[in-house]
Write a protein that holds these residues in place. Structure first.
Motif, PDB file in Angstrom:
ATOM      1  N   UNK A  13       0.810  -1.224   0.000  1.00 16.67           N
ATOM      2  CA  UNK A  13       0.000   0.000   0.000  1.00 16.67           C
ATOM      3  C   UNK A  13       0.843   1.275   0.000  1.00 16.67           C
ATOM      4  N   UNK A  14       1.862   1.310   0.847  1.00 13.38           N
ATOM      5  CA  UNK A  14       2.623   2.546   1.035  1.00 13.38           C
ATOM      6  C   UNK A  14       3.690   2.722  -0.036  1.00 13.38           C
ATOM      7  N   UNK A  15       4.466   1.691  -0.274  1.00 12.93           N
ATOM      8  CA  UNK A  15       5.583   1.809  -1.226  1.00 12.93           C
ATOM      9  C   UNK A  15       5.147   2.265  -2.622  1.00 12.93           C
ATOM     10  N   UNK A  16       4.091   1.715  -3.202  1.00  8.18           N
ATOM     11  CA  UNK A  16       3.695   2.188  -4.529  1.00  8.18           C
ATOM     12  C   UNK A  16       3.332   3.675  -4.561  1.00  8.18           C
ATOM     13  N   UNK A  17       2.813   4.190  -3.456  1.00  7.49           N
ATOM     14  CA  UNK A  17       2.419   5.599  -3.417  1.00  7.49           C
ATOM     15  C   UNK A  17       3.612   6.533  -3.284  1.00  7.49           C
ATOM     16  N   UNK A  18       4.664   6.102  -2.587  1.00 13.07           N
ATOM     17  CA  UNK A  18       5.812   6.988  -2.377  1.00 13.07           C
ATOM     18  C   UNK A  18       6.975   6.683  -3.313  1.00 13.07           C
ATOM     19  N   UNK A  19       6.838   5.664  -4.151  1.00 16.17           N
ATOM     20  CA  UNK A  19       7.939   5.286  -5.040  1.00 16.17           C
ATOM     21  C   UNK A  19       8.401   6.427  -5.956  1.00 16.17           C
ATOM     22  N   UNK A  20       7.494   7.200  -6.573  1.00 17.34           N
ATOM     23  CA  UNK A  20       7.981   8.305  -7.423  1.00 17.34           C
ATOM     24  C   UNK A  20       8.837   9.312  -6.652  1.00 17.34           C
ATOM     25  N   UNK A  21       8.446   9.623  -5.421  1.00 16.51           N
ATOM     26  CA  UNK A  21       9.225  10.561  -4.624  1.00 16.51           C
ATOM     27  C   UNK A  21      10.579   9.969  -4.253  1.00 16.51           C
ATOM     28  N   UNK A  22      10.597   8.688  -3.912  1.00 15.21           N
ATOM     29  CA  UNK A  22      11.854   8.026  -3.577  1.00 15.21           C
ATOM     30  C   UNK A  22      12.782   8.028  -4.788  1.00 15.21           C
ATOM     31  N   UNK A  23      12.240   7.717  -5.963  1.00 15.16           N
ATOM     32  CA  UNK A  23      13.047   7.723  -7.183  1.00 15.16           C
ATOM     33  C   UNK A  23      13.630   9.104  -7.457  1.00 15.16           C
ATOM     34  N   UNK A  24      12.832  10.148  -7.260  1.00 18.00           N
ATOM     35  CA  UNK A  24      13.302  11.517  -7.488  1.00 18.00           C
ATOM     36  C   UNK A  24      14.428  11.874  -6.531  1.00 18.00           C
ATOM     37  N   UNK A  25      14.268  11.528  -5.269  1.00 16.56           N
ATOM     38  CA  UNK A  25      15.300  11.829  -4.271  1.00 16.56           C
ATOM     39  C   UNK A  25      16.587  11.070  -4.581  1.00 16.56           C
ATOM     40  N   UNK A  26      16.461   9.777  -4.900  1.00 14.67           N
ATOM     41  CA  UNK A  26      17.656   8.987  -5.217  1.00 14.67           C
ATOM     42  C   UNK A  26      18.360   9.525  -6.453  1.00 14.67           C
ATOM     43  N   UNK A  28      18.338  12.569  -7.622  1.00 17.03           N
ATOM     44  CA  UNK A  28      18.986  13.830  -7.260  1.00 17.03           C
ATOM     45  C   UNK A  28      20.288  13.574  -6.505  1.00 17.03           C
ATOM     46  N   UNK A  29      20.247  12.657  -5.534  1.00 20.94           N
ATOM     47  CA  UNK A  29      21.450  12.350  -4.759  1.00 20.94           C
ATOM     48  C   UNK A  29      22.551  11.769  -5.628  1.00 20.94           C
ATOM     49  N   UNK A  34      27.689  12.492  -8.526  1.00 23.54           N
ATOM     50  CA  UNK A  34      28.488  12.429  -9.750  1.00 23.54           C
ATOM     51  C   UNK A  34      29.041  13.801 -10.132  1.00 23.54           C
ATOM     52  N   UNK A  35      28.277  14.853  -9.915  1.00 28.97           N
ATOM     53  CA  UNK A  35      28.748  16.198 -10.257  1.00 28.97           C
ATOM     54  C   UNK A  35      29.965  16.596  -9.430  1.00 28.97           C
TER      55      UNK A  35
END
Length: 52
Positions: A13-26, A28-29, A34-35
């Motif tokens: 229930x929770x992971x599918x809802x927050x996965x896009x945000x987690x992907x964005x944060x990862x 970015x990091x 790399x920069x």
């Protein structure tokens, strides 16, 4: 049993809802890290490498 239900709820229930945000944060990091690597920055100067 309660722990199993909790884990199952989080995974289903929770992971599918927050996965896009987690992907964005990862992403970015990873990009930020790399920069900061001089060799990577020098590679980006080469034609065509920046798009890859």
């Amino acid at each position: 049993m309660i722990a199993g239900l909790l884990v199952q709820t989080i995974v289903n229930k929770v992971m599918p809802k927050i996965q896009p945000e987690i992907n964005t944060i990862l992403r970015h990091n990873i990009d930020t890290t790399f920069q900061q690597i001089p060799v990577y920055r020098n590679l980006l100067i080469l034609p065509g490498v920046g798009q890859a």
